[in-house]
Design a protein around this motif. Structure first.
Motif, mmCIF file in Angstrom:
data_model
loop_
_atom_site.group_PDB
_atom_site.id
_atom_site.type_symbol
_atom_site.label_atom_id
_atom_site.label_comp_id
_atom_site.label_asym_id
_atom_site.label_seq_id
_atom_site.Cartn_x
_atom_site.Cartn_y
_atom_site.Cartn_z
ATOM 1 N N CYS A 81 6.701 -6.421 4.274
ATOM 2 C CA CYS A 81 6.995 -7.011 2.967
ATOM 3 C C CYS A 81 6.330 -8.369 2.750
ATOM 4 O O CYS A 81 5.950 -8.699 1.618
ATOM 5 N N LEU A 82 6.207 -9.166 3.786
ATOM 6 C CA LEU A 82 5.665 -10.510 3.612
ATOM 7 C C LEU A 82 4.211 -10.483 3.144
ATOM 8 O O LEU A 82 3.830 -11.172 2.200
ATOM 9 N N GLY A 83 3.390 -9.671 3.799
ATOM 10 C CA GLY A 83 1.972 -9.624 3.446
ATOM 11 C C GLY A 83 1.718 -8.972 2.102
ATOM 12 O O GLY A 83 0.937 -9.479 1.292
ATOM 13 N N THR A 84 2.352 -7.836 1.832
ATOM 14 C CA THR A 84 2.107 -7.145 0.565
ATOM 15 C C THR A 84 2.608 -7.967 -0.619
ATOM 16 O O THR A 84 2.017 -7.935 -1.700
ATOM 17 N N SER A 85 3.681 -8.712 -0.424
ATOM 18 C CA SER A 85 4.189 -9.564 -1.504
ATOM 19 C C SER A 85 3.268 -10.760 -1.737
ATOM 20 O O SER A 85 2.970 -11.106 -2.883
ATOM 21 N N TYR A 87 0.040 -11.093 -1.160
ATOM 22 C CA TYR A 87 -1.264 -10.748 -1.708
ATOM 23 C C TYR A 87 -1.195 -9.712 -2.830
ATOM 24 O O TYR A 87 -2.209 -9.439 -3.477
ATOM 25 N N GLY A 88 -0.029 -9.106 -3.047
ATOM 26 C CA GLY A 88 0.095 -8.099 -4.090
ATOM 27 C C GLY A 88 -0.677 -6.825 -3.803
ATOM 28 O O GLY A 88 -0.969 -6.041 -4.704
ATOM 29 N N VAL A 89 -0.977 -6.583 -2.542
ATOM 30 C CA VAL A 89 -1.851 -5.476 -2.152
ATOM 31 C C VAL A 89 -1.012 -4.270 -1.741
ATOM 32 O O VAL A 89 0.020 -4.411 -1.073
ATOM 33 N N GLU A 90 -1.482 -3.105 -2.146
ATOM 34 C CA GLU A 90 -0.828 -1.852 -1.749
ATOM 35 C C GLU A 90 -0.741 -1.787 -0.223
ATOM 36 O O GLU A 90 -1.654 -2.201 0.480
ATOM 37 N N GLN A 91 0.349 -1.239 0.282
ATOM 38 C CA GLN A 91 0.687 -1.360 1.692
ATOM 39 C C GLN A 91 -0.369 -0.774 2.625
ATOM 40 O O GLN A 91 -0.700 -1.375 3.654
ATOM 41 N N PHE A 92 -0.902 0.385 2.296
ATOM 42 C CA PHE A 92 -1.866 1.002 3.200
ATOM 43 C C PHE A 92 -3.259 0.404 3.035
ATOM 44 O O PHE A 92 -4.076 0.471 3.954
ATOM 45 N N THR A 93 -3.531 -0.173 1.883
ATOM 46 C CA THR A 93 -4.750 -0.973 1.757
ATOM 47 C C THR A 93 -4.633 -2.205 2.648
ATOM 48 O O THR A 93 -5.578 -2.589 3.342
ATOM 49 N N PHE A 94 -3.469 -2.818 2.632
ATOM 50 C CA PHE A 94 -3.232 -3.992 3.469
ATOM 51 C C PHE A 94 -3.339 -3.643 4.963
ATOM 52 O O PHE A 94 -3.785 -4.461 5.770
ATOM 53 N N ALA A 95 -2.953 -2.424 5.303
ATOM 54 C CA ALA A 95 -2.988 -2.003 6.710
ATOM 55 C C ALA A 95 -4.404 -1.869 7.243
ATOM 56 O O ALA A 95 -4.601 -1.722 8.456
ATOM 57 N N LEU A 237 8.947 0.154 1.950
ATOM 58 C CA LEU A 237 9.351 -1.188 1.519
ATOM 59 C C LEU A 237 8.175 -2.061 1.082
ATOM 60 O O LEU A 237 8.309 -2.873 0.161
ATOM 61 N N GLY A 238 7.026 -1.928 1.711
ATOM 62 C CA GLY A 238 5.889 -2.778 1.361
ATOM 63 C C GLY A 238 5.390 -2.534 -0.046
ATOM 64 O O GLY A 238 5.013 -3.472 -0.759
ATOM 65 N N ASN A 239 5.362 -1.277 -0.462
ATOM 66 C CA ASN A 239 4.844 -0.963 -1.787
ATOM 67 C C ASN A 239 5.817 -1.322 -2.900
ATOM 68 O O ASN A 239 5.425 -1.423 -4.058
ATOM 69 N N ILE A 240 7.072 -1.500 -2.569
ATOM 70 C CA ILE A 240 8.015 -2.032 -3.554
ATOM 71 C C ILE A 240 7.878 -3.547 -3.605
ATOM 72 O O ILE A 240 7.876 -4.146 -4.685
ATOM 73 N N ALA A 241 7.712 -4.174 -2.443
ATOM 74 C CA ALA A 241 7.642 -5.632 -2.364
ATOM 75 C C ALA A 241 6.433 -6.202 -3.080
ATOM 76 O O ALA A 241 6.456 -7.350 -3.532
ATOM 77 N N ARG A 242 5.345 -5.423 -3.228
ATOM 78 C CA ARG A 242 4.148 -5.958 -3.890
ATOM 79 C C ARG A 242 4.395 -6.257 -5.367
ATOM 80 O O ARG A 242 3.616 -6.957 -5.998
ATOM 81 N N THR A 244 7.181 -7.808 -6.398
ATOM 82 C CA THR A 244 8.173 -8.883 -6.481
ATOM 83 C C THR A 244 7.503 -10.192 -6.894
ATOM 84 O O THR A 244 6.323 -10.423 -6.627
ATOM 85 N N LYS A 245 8.289 -11.068 -7.515
ATOM 86 C CA LYS A 245 7.750 -12.296 -8.076
ATOM 87 C C LYS A 245 7.608 -13.412 -7.047
ATOM 88 O O LYS A 245 6.750 -14.288 -7.190
ATOM 89 N N THR A 246 8.457 -13.405 -6.012
ATOM 90 C CA THR A 246 8.444 -14.473 -5.013
ATOM 91 C C THR A 246 8.641 -13.882 -3.620
ATOM 92 O O THR A 246 9.167 -12.766 -3.486
ATOM 93 N N PRO A 247 8.253 -14.621 -2.556
ATOM 94 C CA PRO A 247 8.536 -14.145 -1.198
ATOM 95 C C PRO A 247 10.033 -13.953 -0.948
ATOM 96 O O PRO A 247 10.427 -13.039 -0.236
ATOM 97 N N ARG A 248 10.832 -14.820 -1.530
ATOM 98 C CA ARG A 248 12.285 -14.679 -1.400
ATOM 99 C C ARG A 248 12.765 -13.356 -2.001
ATOM 100 O O ARG A 248 13.593 -12.652 -1.421
ATOM 101 N N ALA A 249 12.220 -13.023 -3.156
ATOM 102 C CA ALA A 249 12.587 -11.764 -3.795
ATOM 103 C C ALA A 249 12.052 -10.559 -3.038
ATOM 104 O O ALA A 249 12.566 -9.449 -3.179
ATOM 105 N N ALA A 250 11.015 -10.762 -2.228
ATOM 106 C CA ALA A 250 10.439 -9.669 -1.449
ATOM 107 C C ALA A 250 11.242 -9.383 -0.187
ATOM 108 O O ALA A 250 11.386 -8.219 0.212
ATOM 109 N N LEU A 251 11.766 -10.423 0.449
ATOM 110 C CA LEU A 251 12.364 -10.270 1.777
ATOM 111 C C LEU A 251 13.863 -10.010 1.744
ATOM 112 O O LEU A 251 14.350 -9.033 2.309
#
Length: 474
Positions: A81-85, A87-95, A237-242, A244-251
């Protein structure tokens, strides 16, 4: 693909793989919490609680549910969640920063084929059984738990999920604002009805349904089942977190939503299974609540399963699109999502086999996703210190940060294999029996996660970083 970098900051789409810009993000702390509650309080939560009741009683079961969920959800949340939020990047792209562009394609083919089809099939079949119970009680039908009627209702659930998915990830946002609180109210209602029938002392004294001979093994198997379920959130969870508006809202919504809601649902399933002597939630709703309340409960559960299927397949479809490159990106979203639902429809014709092997499926889920969580968490937090070259995530030329060896980071895959071997050395996922006495003390998922992360850390620092591969800063 040099042109991709120039378009990198252009308007992104919920159906694509480009980063979601700050102004496009719609999920705050509350909305993200409701989305997570909507997918966590699904029939699988009740089924997991019922599965836990097979091995332990109420007190040990509650402890196993809390331990397994808090460990797994915390690790997975930090892992994806931290990275995808940020950078706003799709989880498997981020991987790609961990496994390389071609490596992610391997990951998608292996993990998502099993995870996406497996879990969606379980949810669809449970939807079918729930609605069959409704029609049996209200319309006088006689649909058995493994009849074609169950498959027909499962296909309806798949079709509705496809329509919602076609509308995009925010199509269920407003639905979850109603369904999330409604399912919490449903949980409270079930508890009230349960304790109206039996006292806590009677439920606490109830014996497990199908325990092993050793009490220590029973407790750790119960913990392992819950660890497996919580590590299984990795692809979602990563693809939902991307969004989110803030890291707090992501985690934090993963704790208030995924952990808390899952624990509530599983504890209710545990107590109901012990009280009624049946682990299957579709079999005890109407006997517990009566005709009216039972039917409403089953309908709510069915709706919850649909929101969960949408969440699973949204991540799966984006992963297939980015892993397949331009060929998949050019396929219309509705066509791609519909095609990937076909295997789920086929599997839905075998409801007995899916239900009978649910526990085995859970264990194999942990064998894969526990080491995967360890590798990705260590890579982003310890090795990269939260810094990723977002442009190179979208480039596959030799010499870019994430080119690795022919587009594959073999070190990450070696770490996954080591983690899987550690898991199997401790626990047999096919028979649910311990291979080693250490299993009763440390489980199998946690050592597997730690071992994979440690191997990835050591090999990356000793081989990748000195060789200048992978974009790991000194």
């Amino acid at each position: 693909m040099a042109g991709s970098a120039t378009n990198f900051t252009g308007a992104s789409s919920a159906f694509g793989t480009l980063p979601v810009l700050k102004e496009e993000r719609q999920l705050g702390l509350l909305d993200h919490s409701w989305v997570n509650i909507g997918i966590a309080v699904a029939t699988w939560a009740f089924l997991l609680g019922g599965t836990t009741a097979m091995f332990v009683g109420a007190r040990d079961g509650i402890a196993a549910i809390i331990i397994g969920n808090v460990i797994g959800v915390a690790i997975v949340s930090v892992s994806v969640c931290l990275g995808t939020s940020k950078y706003g990047v799709e989880q498997f792209t981020f991987a790609r920063s961990v496994f390389g562009r071609a490596g992610v394609l391997m990951l998608v083919c292996i993990f998502l084929a099993i995870y996406g089809v497996g879990w969606s099939s379980v949810l669809a079949i449970m939807f079918g059984r729930a609605i069959s119970e409704v029609t049996n009680s209200t319309a006088g039908t006689t649909i058995g738990p493994n009849d074609l009627g169950v498959t027909a209702f499962a296909i309806i659930a798949i079709a509705v999920s496809w329509v919602l998915l076609w509308k995009g990830p925010t199509a269920v946002k407003w639905l979850n604002r109603i369904v999330g609180p409604g399912k919490l109210a449903l949980c409270a209602g079930i508890l009230i009805l349960l304790f109206a029938e039996k006292s806590w002392s009677a439920i606490a004294a109830a014996a497990p349904l199908q325990p092993f001979d050793d009490p220590s093994t029973n407790f750790m198997v119960a913990v392992e089942i819950n660890l497996a379920a919580s590590f299984g959130w990795w692809p979602i969870l990563g693809n939902i977190a991307r969004f989110t508006k803030t890291p707090r809202a992501a985690l934090w919504p993963n704790i208030t939503g995924i952990f808390a809601a899952a624990v509530v649902g599983e504890v209710i399933g545990l107590l109901a299974a012990l009280s009624l002597g049946n682990f299957d939630p579709t079999a005890w709703m109407i006997p517990l609540g009566g005709m009216t309340i039972g039917v409403i409960a089953l309908l709510f559960i069915g709706l919850a399963n649909i929101t969960a299927i949408v969440s699973i397949f949204y991540g799966m479809c984006l992963a297939m699109r980015q892993a397949g490159g331009r060929r998949f990106e050019n396929i219309p979203w509705g066509v791609l999502t519909g095609a990937l639902f076909i295997p789920v429809i086929i599997v839905s014709f075998f409801p007995a086999q899916i239900y009978d092997n649910f526990f085995v499926f859970l264990a194999w889920t942990a064998l894969g996703f526990a080491p995967l969580s360890g590798v990705t968490a260590v890579d982003y937090i310890l090795l990269r210190r939260g810094q990723v070259n977002s442009r190179d995530l979208y480039r596959d030329e030799p010499g870019t940060d994430y080119a690795f060896w022919g587009g594959v980071n073999w070190i990450a895959f070696i770490a996954l294999i080591v983690g899987g071997l550690v898991y199997y050395a401790l626990f047999n996922p096919l028979s649910l029996t311990a291979h080693n006495a250490l299993f009763n003390v440390i489980s199998a998922s946690v050592p597997s996660c730690i071992a994979a992360g440690l191997v990835h850390y050591v090999l990356t620092k000793s081989l990748l970083r000195p060789g200048g591969r992978g974009g790991y800063a000194a």
